[in-house]
Design an enzyme around this catalytic site. Structure first.
Site, PDB file in Angstrom:
ATOM      1  N   GLU A 265       0.893  -1.169   0.000  1.00  0.00           N
ATOM      2  CA  GLU A 265       0.000   0.000   0.000  1.00  0.00           C
ATOM      3  C   GLU A 265       0.922   1.208   0.000  1.00  0.00           C
ATOM      4  O   GLU A 265       1.522   1.538   1.017  1.00  0.00           O
ATOM      5  CB  GLU A 265      -0.922  -0.035   1.219  1.00  0.00           C
ATOM      6  CG  GLU A 265      -2.078   0.947   1.112  1.00  0.00           C
ATOM      7  CD  GLU A 265      -1.772   2.288   1.755  1.00  0.00           C
ATOM      8  OE1 GLU A 265      -1.458   3.241   0.998  1.00  0.00           O
ATOM      9  OE2 GLU A 265      -1.832   2.379   2.985  1.00  0.00           O
ATOM     10  N   CYS A 299      -2.221   8.831   3.243  1.00  0.00           N
ATOM     11  CA  CYS A 299      -2.063   8.461   1.833  1.00  0.00           C
ATOM     12  C   CYS A 299      -3.344   8.700   1.049  1.00  0.00           C
ATOM     13  O   CYS A 299      -3.302   8.864  -0.173  1.00  0.00           O
ATOM     14  CB  CYS A 299      -1.623   7.012   1.718  1.00  0.00           C
ATOM     15  SG  CYS A 299      -2.704   5.859   2.577  1.00  0.00           S
TER      16      CYS A 299
END
Length: 492
Positions: A265, A299
């Site tokens: 990720e 993020c």
């Protein structure tokens, strides 16, 4: 600071209970190391604790403990694993005050954000406690006849987990919970900026009944060597990393040498699209969440605001007023809504991005205020941002909102997709059909339509392009820690 019982809570006492100089957690026991490293409060720059600094030696011992515990844990009945995870959820929620205090102290995020993270972190244990017992398979007849096909799923083995500093509890539980539900054992390397929360989570898991060696935590400032050692160890069969795309590329290269199962990720550069007929007030409300949750250090944070020219003035005025009204300060001030950046390096990076954008023609249209002490940066709204500005190509990771006006949908979507990243995106439109149409044309793994948050333990979290590989959460999350096996059974 007070806890739920109304008693004064001293963060120093909370940290002392963790015994951070013996914060390496291997085989169910705390260990010290030859060296220690400091953990600072980014709001006050005070040293909160000195934490045991693990070396490759301790990293190997963690894998040994995980490998030794794996056969018994993999053979543990799914219901038993599920009940342990459920107890972990209950213990995290019961300990919300202490965990939130730790997160706020070492990460710097506001008290409200810290409590929200604790709730989010706990939900992964609750969700995967329910998924642990749903390890379904398939049973079928081979098309050519003569055999039955049985498909099942088994734990991949020892999993190496590497987590970032921005969500020190949730990023750990988002990986630990599905790994344990699947029957894997784990070695976890938390970020050096925020190891205290991970140490606390390991203690909670032990209290919940996780057997010794199933979860091992290795704080270190030598992350590159520790993780590389794990990836060279043939007992490690899985790596799951959350962090920058640059580091992710390095780890994928190392994983490829042994063909280690990898989940990544990585970075994001989320666009936030506002259409001509969008509810501007709702869009601003969503933008405040998408941009300023955890001070923009996420993020999934909205990095690029594409606002239709016909509503741009109204959006900017409302958004700017909301930004200027934000209370920026340390977490111990309960009025604070935005905390500091995590480090001096992060602060310098955000300053550099804004200065470059202004030099490139952007205007600081609105700016909040921030304390002069600590690693604070005032929330800032930039207008007049050129479509080719460098700030639109970088993951900002701070409280900066650059706004670009658009007229033509096709041209806007070309700009939206002109990035190597593809993690999250946001679309605000009056008609659901328009929102879905635009969302389907965006290269992103997750799109929030008329809402400013996309993260949910029950949904598959992950991106496309260089934002990563694999998914976390939902049924997809447990599959990341399983291998598929099938048996071809003769009928005669």
């Amino acid at each position: 600071m007070t806890d739920a019982a109304g008693e004064i809570m001293d963060i120093n006492d909370v940290i002392a209970e963790l015994d951070p100089k013996r914060g390496i957690h291997i085989g169910g026991r705390g260990r010290g190391a030859v060296k220690v490293f400091p953990v600072q409060d980014p709001a006050t720059l005070e040293v909160l604790a000195e934490v045991a600094d693990a070396s490759v030696l301790e990293a190997g011992a963690a894998v040994e403990a995980a490998a030794r515990a794996f056969p018994a844990w993999a053979a543990t009945a799914p219901r038993e694993r599920a009940e342990i995870l459920r107890r972990a959820f209950e213990l995290i929620i019961a300990d919300s005050d202490r965990l939130a205090a730790l997160i706020a102290a070492e990460n710097g995020k506001s008290k409200a954000d810290a409590y929200a993270e604790v709730a989010y972190a706990g939900e992964f244990f609750r969700w995967f406690s329910e998924e642990a017992v749903r390890n379904d398979g398939e049973y079928g007849l081979a098309p050519g006849g003569g055999a039955r096909t049985l498909v099942t799923h088994k734990p991949v083995g020892v999993a190496a987990l590497v987590t970032p500093w921005n969500f020190p509890a949730a990023m750990a539980t988002r990986k630990i919970a599905p790994a344990l539900a699947a029957g894997c054992t784990v070695v976890l390397k938390p970020a050096a900026e925020t190891p205290l929360t991970a140490i606390a989570v390991s203690r909670i898991l032990s209290a919940a009944g996780v057997p010794d060696g199933v979860v091992n935590v290795v704080p270190t400032t030598d992350a590159a060597r520790v993780v590389a050692a794990w990836l060279r160890d043939e007992r490690v069969r899985k790596v799951s990393f959350t962090g920058s795309t640059a580091v992710g590329r390095t780890l994928l290269g190392q994983a490829a040498e042994r063909v280690v199962n990898a989940s990544m990720e990585l970075g994001g550069n989320a666009p936030f699209v506002v259409t001509a007929d969008a509810d501007v007030e709702a869009a601003v409300t969503g933008a405040m969440i998408a941009k300023f949750r955890n001070g923009g250090q996420a993020c999934t944070a909205a990095n690029r605001f594409f606002v239709h020219a016909s509503v741009a003035n109204e959006f900017v005025a409302r958004f700017g007023a909301a930004i200027e009204a934000l209370r920026v300060g340390p977490a111990y001030d309960t009025a604070s809504q935005v905390g500091p950046l995590v480090s001096e390096k992060a602060l310098a990076g955000v300053r550099e991005l804004v200065n470059a954008a202004v030099a490139d023609g952007a205007t600081v249209a609105y700016r909040g205020t921030a304390p002069s002490e600590g690693w604070f940066y005032p929330p800032t709204l930039l207008t007049g941002v050129r479509p080719d500005a460098s700030i639109l190509r970088r993951e900002i990771f701070g409280p900066i909102a650059p706004v670009v006006e658009w007229y033509d949908e096709d041209a806007m979507l070309r700009l939206v997709n002109d990035t190597e990243f593809g993690l999250a995106a946001y679309v605000y439109a009056a008609r659901l059909q328009d929102g879905l149409r635009i969302a389907e044309r965006i290269d992103a793994g997750m799109v929030g339509i008329n809402r400013g948050v996309v993260s949910d333990p029950s949904a598959p979290f992950g991106g496309v392009k260089q934002s990563g590989l694999g998914r976390e959460g939902a049924r997809d999350g447990i599959r990341e820690y399983q291998e598929t096996q099938y048996f071809s059974v003769a009928l005669s």
